[in-house]
Design a protein around this motif. Structure first.
Motif, mmCIF file in Angstrom:
data_model
loop_
_atom_site.group_PDB
_atom_site.id
_atom_site.type_symbol
_atom_site.label_atom_id
_atom_site.label_comp_id
_atom_site.label_asym_id
_atom_site.label_seq_id
_atom_site.Cartn_x
_atom_site.Cartn_y
_atom_site.Cartn_z
ATOM 1 N N LYS A 1 0.842 -1.196 0.000
ATOM 2 C CA LYS A 1 0.000 0.000 0.000
ATOM 3 C C LYS A 1 0.881 1.250 0.000
ATOM 4 C CE LYS A 1 -4.084 -1.807 2.389
ATOM 5 N NZ LYS A 1 -4.929 -1.699 3.606
ATOM 6 N N PRO A 2 0.442 2.303 -0.687
ATOM 7 C CA PRO A 2 1.211 3.558 -0.673
ATOM 8 C C PRO A 2 1.448 4.034 0.750
ATOM 9 C CG PRO A 2 -0.521 3.639 -2.326
ATOM 10 C CD PRO A 2 -0.766 2.384 -1.540
ATOM 11 N N GLY A 3 2.681 4.374 1.045
ATOM 12 C CA GLY A 3 3.028 4.828 2.375
ATOM 13 C C GLY A 3 3.399 3.708 3.334
ATOM 14 N N LYS A 4 3.193 2.440 2.919
ATOM 15 C CA LYS A 4 3.490 1.302 3.776
ATOM 16 C C LYS A 4 4.713 0.519 3.289
ATOM 17 C CE LYS A 4 -0.138 1.802 6.472
ATOM 18 N NZ LYS A 4 -0.004 2.088 7.930
ATOM 19 N N GLU A 5 5.390 1.061 2.276
ATOM 20 C CA GLU A 5 6.481 0.317 1.656
ATOM 21 C C GLU A 5 7.611 0.003 2.645
ATOM 22 O OE1 GLU A 5 4.463 2.970 -1.288
ATOM 23 O OE2 GLU A 5 5.510 3.302 0.611
#
Length: 210
Positions: free
Chosen positions: A13-17
């Motif tokens: 998820k974007p921001g969870k990389e």
């Protein structure tokens, strides 16, 4: 029976990389303690890449070890912890690329079969280009002519001949086998990822663990 290979990909998820990659790296190291797990290769988007897709290429002693791994408590716990960090269902897919002409996720063919198929590709291409190209560039030095002939041979093998031959002989190289029975909990259920989340990563960094 030879080793068993499987490839799995996830979209973070974007921001969870960062959080997902840290958890993935730690789990990869720990997971090598599982019975029958003999190797793991991680593929992650390089810094600045558009995509958020992470790949896990695993090697097991056999198919039974693979199935046992995905039923293990250690995998269940990793799946539970990282489920909120991924945007898609896990996907299994065969490896691609020149290095994988003979690398089947189910089983690698014997070397004598690889030798025969490779010879079937090299011999006619080398014969064809060694007969047709030199007359056209006979004014060049012999070493240059040989180099140009080899360029044509290798290029034809890489993009035309070997993909065709490995597809043609695939039933003989790697007879069909049953796919590993990976339970449902190995595939998280989420809403389909958006188009942005499906953006392809344009550069990969490889890290060998184990």
């Amino acid at each position: 029976m030879g080793q068993f290979h499987i490839a799995i990909t996830h979209q973070a998820k974007p921001g969870k990389e960062v959080e997902y990659e840290a958890a993935l790296r730690q789990f990869a190291k720990e997971s090598l303690d599982e019975p029958g797990a003999s190797g793991v290769l991680l593929l992650a988007p390089a810094d600045g890449a558009l995509g958020k897709e992470y790949g896990i290429l695993r090697t097991f002693d056999d198919r039974e070890s693979c199935e046992a791994f995905y039923r293990s408590d250690r995998y269940r716990e990793f799946h539970r912890r990282t489920r909120p960090l991924v945007a898609d269902d896990a996907k299994r897919r065969p490896l691609e690329g020149l290095e994988c002409f003979f690398h089947d996720p189910r089983v690698s063919p014997p070397k004598w079969k690889m030798f025969i198929v490779t010879w079937l590709g090299v011999y006619p291409s080398a014969l064809l280009f060694s007969m047709t190209i030199p007359p056209l560039i006979g004014f060049m030095h012999d070493l240059v002519i040989r180099a140009i002939v080899n360029v044509f041979v290798v290029a034809s093998l890489a993009w035309i001949i070997m993909p065709f031959l490995t597809k043609l002989f695939r039933p003989w190289l790697s007879p069909p086998q049953t796919q590993p029975d990976i339970p449902d909990f190995a595939t998280p259920q989420h809403e389909p990822p958006t188009d942005d989340e499906h953006a392809l990563f344009d550069q990969l960094e490889f890290e060998r663990i184990g």
